[in-house]
Scaffold this active site. Sequence first.
Site, PDB file in Angstrom:
ATOM      1  N   ARG A 151       3.993 -25.685  -9.480  1.00 55.67           N
ATOM      2  CA  ARG A 151       3.456 -26.137 -10.772  1.00 55.67           C
ATOM      3  C   ARG A 151       2.207 -26.865 -10.865  1.00 55.67           C
ATOM      4  O   ARG A 151       1.391 -26.660 -11.726  1.00 55.67           O
ATOM      5  CB  ARG A 151       4.597 -26.853 -11.658  1.00 55.67           C
ATOM      6  CG  ARG A 151       5.989 -25.922 -11.696  1.00 55.67           C
ATOM      7  CD  ARG A 151       6.818 -26.856 -12.765  1.00 55.67           C
ATOM      8  NE  ARG A 151       8.128 -26.468 -12.841  1.00 55.67           N
ATOM      9  CZ  ARG A 151       8.577 -25.413 -13.793  1.00 55.67           C
ATOM     10  NH1 ARG A 151       7.749 -24.816 -14.279  1.00 55.67           N
ATOM     11  NH2 ARG A 151      10.019 -25.105 -13.454  1.00 55.67           N
ATOM     12  N   LYS A 201       2.459 -10.568 -19.295  1.00 54.72           N
ATOM     13  CA  LYS A 201       2.837  -9.480 -18.564  1.00 54.72           C
ATOM     14  C   LYS A 201       3.304  -8.455 -19.210  1.00 54.72           C
ATOM     15  O   LYS A 201       4.764  -7.993 -19.436  1.00 54.72           O
ATOM     16  CB  LYS A 201       3.956  -9.933 -17.188  1.00 54.72           C
ATOM     17  CG  LYS A 201       3.496 -10.183 -16.074  1.00 54.72           C
ATOM     18  CD  LYS A 201       4.531 -10.443 -15.237  1.00 54.72           C
ATOM     19  CE  LYS A 201       4.147 -11.450 -14.072  1.00 54.72           C
ATOM     20  NZ  LYS A 201       5.310 -11.667 -13.117  1.00 54.72           N
ATOM     21  N   LYS A 218       9.628 -25.639 -18.793  1.00 53.50           N
ATOM     22  CA  LYS A 218       8.740 -26.880 -18.331  1.00 53.50           C
ATOM     23  C   LYS A 218       7.341 -26.152 -18.222  1.00 53.50           C
ATOM     24  O   LYS A 218       6.464 -26.892 -18.139  1.00 53.50           O
ATOM     25  CB  LYS A 218       9.187 -27.452 -17.058  1.00 53.50           C
ATOM     26  CG  LYS A 218      10.307 -27.975 -17.167  1.00 53.50           C
ATOM     27  CD  LYS A 218      10.862 -29.120 -15.842  1.00 53.50           C
ATOM     28  CE  LYS A 218      11.436 -28.201 -14.699  1.00 53.50           C
ATOM     29  NZ  LYS A 218      12.816 -28.004 -14.481  1.00 53.50           N
ATOM     30  N   GLY A 219       7.114 -24.820 -18.003  1.00 53.52           N
ATOM     31  CA  GLY A 219       6.113 -24.199 -17.517  1.00 53.52           C
ATOM     32  C   GLY A 219       4.878 -24.433 -18.435  1.00 53.52           C
ATOM     33  O   GLY A 219       3.634 -24.398 -18.321  1.00 53.52           O
ATOM     34  N   ASP A 269       3.914 -20.549 -21.473  1.00 54.73           N
ATOM     35  CA  ASP A 269       2.812 -20.233 -20.096  1.00 54.73           C
ATOM     36  C   ASP A 269       2.646 -18.695 -19.875  1.00 54.73           C
ATOM     37  O   ASP A 269       1.857 -18.264 -19.691  1.00 54.73           O
ATOM     38  CB  ASP A 269       3.211 -21.193 -18.965  1.00 54.73           C
ATOM     39  CG  ASP A 269       4.549 -20.901 -18.670  1.00 54.73           C
ATOM     40  OD1 ASP A 269       5.515 -20.321 -19.315  1.00 54.73           O
ATOM     41  OD2 ASP A 269       5.046 -21.154 -17.450  1.00 54.73           O
ATOM     42  N   ASP A 329       5.952 -21.805 -11.717  1.00 54.67           N
ATOM     43  CA  ASP A 329       6.743 -22.203 -10.650  1.00 54.67           C
ATOM     44  C   ASP A 329       7.204 -20.813  -9.808  1.00 54.67           C
ATOM     45  O   ASP A 329       7.559 -20.015 -10.412  1.00 54.67           O
ATOM     46  CB  ASP A 329       7.733 -23.225 -10.813  1.00 54.67           C
ATOM     47  CG  ASP A 329       9.016 -22.583 -11.568  1.00 54.67           C
ATOM     48  OD1 ASP A 329       8.915 -22.012 -12.334  1.00 54.67           O
ATOM     49  OD2 ASP A 329      10.167 -22.553 -10.816  1.00 54.67           O
ATOM     50  N   PHE A 362       3.504 -11.638  -8.937  1.00 54.25           N
ATOM     51  CA  PHE A 362       4.476 -13.106  -9.096  1.00 54.25           C
ATOM     52  C   PHE A 362       3.165 -13.730  -9.015  1.00 54.25           C
ATOM     53  O   PHE A 362       2.706 -14.282  -7.965  1.00 54.25           O
ATOM     54  CB  PHE A 362       5.329 -13.115  -8.030  1.00 54.25           C
ATOM     55  CG  PHE A 362       6.396 -14.251  -8.370  1.00 54.25           C
ATOM     56  CD1 PHE A 362       7.591 -13.792  -8.874  1.00 54.25           C
ATOM     57  CD2 PHE A 362       6.040 -15.562  -8.237  1.00 54.25           C
ATOM     58  CE1 PHE A 362       8.538 -15.125  -9.335  1.00 54.25           C
ATOM     59  CE2 PHE A 362       6.816 -16.558  -8.520  1.00 54.25           C
ATOM     60  CZ  PHE A 362       8.232 -16.232  -9.149  1.00 54.25           C
ATOM     61  N   VAL A 363       3.127 -14.787 -10.043  1.00 56.46           N
ATOM     62  CA  VAL A 363       1.999 -15.697 -10.126  1.00 56.46           C
ATOM     63  C   VAL A 363       2.624 -17.183 -10.340  1.00 56.46           C
ATOM     64  O   VAL A 363       3.830 -17.284 -10.903  1.00 56.46           O
ATOM     65  CB  VAL A 363       1.073 -15.509 -11.421  1.00 56.46           C
ATOM     66  CG1 VAL A 363       0.120 -14.301 -11.183  1.00 56.46           C
ATOM     67  CG2 VAL A 363       2.012 -15.195 -12.632  1.00 56.46           C
ATOM     68  N   ASP A 372       7.151 -12.332 -20.108  1.00 51.72           N
ATOM     69  CA  ASP A 372       7.564 -11.451 -19.194  1.00 51.72           C
ATOM     70  C   ASP A 372       8.500 -10.353 -20.003  1.00 51.72           C
ATOM     71  O   ASP A 372       7.998  -9.499 -20.649  1.00 51.72           O
ATOM     72  CB  ASP A 372       8.415 -12.171 -18.074  1.00 51.72           C
ATOM     73  CG  ASP A 372       8.582 -11.352 -16.780  1.00 51.72           C
ATOM     74  OD1 ASP A 372       8.471 -10.137 -16.813  1.00 51.72           O
ATOM     75  OD2 ASP A 372       8.342 -11.953 -15.767  1.00 51.72           O
TER      76      ASP A 372
HETATM   77  C1  PRP Z   1       9.539 -18.703 -17.916  1.00 52.05           C
HETATM   78  C2  PRP Z   1       8.447 -18.841 -19.128  1.00 52.05           C
HETATM   79  C3  PRP Z   1       9.127 -18.286 -20.289  1.00 52.05           C
HETATM   80  C4  PRP Z   1      10.009 -17.388 -19.490  1.00 52.05           C
HETATM   81  C5  PRP Z   1       9.375 -15.766 -19.879  1.00 52.05           C
HETATM   82  O1  PRP Z   1      10.349 -19.852 -17.940  1.00 52.05           O
HETATM   83  O2  PRP Z   1       7.863 -20.282 -19.315  1.00 52.05           O
HETATM   84  O3  PRP Z   1       9.594 -19.397 -20.729  1.00 52.05           O
HETATM   85  O4  PRP Z   1      10.301 -17.554 -18.423  1.00 52.05           O
HETATM   86  O5  PRP Z   1      10.257 -14.891 -19.466  1.00 52.05           O
HETATM   87  P1  PRP Z   1      10.950 -13.610 -20.294  1.00 52.05           P
HETATM   88  O6  PRP Z   1       9.805 -13.241 -21.322  1.00 52.05           O
HETATM   89  O7  PRP Z   1      11.290 -12.766 -19.439  1.00 52.05           O
HETATM   90  O8  PRP Z   1      12.056 -14.362 -21.000  1.00 52.05           O
HETATM   91  P2  PRP Z   1      11.402 -20.130 -16.806  1.00 52.05           P
HETATM   92  O9  PRP Z   1      12.545 -19.798 -17.531  1.00 52.05           O
HETATM   93  O10 PRP Z   1      11.059 -19.869 -15.633  1.00 52.05           O
HETATM   94  O11 PRP Z   1      11.397 -21.835 -16.937  1.00 52.05           O
HETATM   95  P3  PRP Z   1      10.343 -22.721 -16.562  1.00 52.05           P
HETATM   96  O12 PRP Z   1       9.145 -22.780 -17.628  1.00 52.05           O
HETATM   97  O13 PRP Z   1      10.753 -24.181 -16.628  1.00 52.05           O
HETATM   98  O14 PRP Z   1       9.621 -22.561 -15.421  1.00 52.05           O
END
Ligand code: PRP
Length: 178
Positions: free
Chosen positions: A164, A130, A42-43, A99, A158, A151-152, A102
């Site tokens: 969010r 990151k 969702k981000g 968004d 979120d 952590f942002v 990582d």
């Molecule tokens: C977050 C972000 C990416 C993922 C990145 O999503 O939106 O999809 O983590 O992390 P990675 O590079 O370590 O795989 P999340 O799973 O938190 O879901 P959300 O967007 O619904 O919050």
Amino acid sequence: MHKDIEAILFDEETILKRIAELAKQITEDYKGENLTCICILKGGVFFMTDLLKKIDMPVMMDFMDVSSYGASTISSGQVRIIKDLEHSVKDRDVLVVEDIIDTGITLNYVVDLLKSREAKSVEIVTLLNKKDRREIELDIKYCGFDIPDYFVVGYGLDFDEKYRNLPYIGYLKEELYK
Ligand code: PRP
């Protein structure tokens, strides 16, 4: 500023200015192509809508929800599809809109999946990167900002589904997630 935020990293004006620059570059690069933008829920929603408003050509939108985190702040390494795309990507130029990247585990999975579905091209645009946390190398064509390993939250990001809808990106107070 929200009481749980330690400091603001990027305010709304800074975010929108950078998004307009990315959109200009994307418009130049894809002019006349059959571009599909895929938002990773969702981000990525806030970034996707602001970005697409500034892309000056026809674009198809689609959405996919994948998860490797659950309620944790540490990637499980296992990616699950929670919601798949509505449209085929076969023979289309695809831009995946995220968004934050990582470890790279989520996007590596998504890019491989879209390639296996015979997209004509697959590129990535992420608002935040990151780099220090990368476990799988990814070719990121468009990046808003490189950020340190803190952590942002906000602007789609979120912690346990909160924050969010903050219009800025900020550092969450450490005692709230440690
Ligand atoms: C977050 C972000 C990416 C993922 C990145 O999503 O939106 O999809 O983590 O992390 P990675 O590079 O370590 O795989 P999340 O799973 O938190 O879901 P959300 O967007 O619904 O919050």
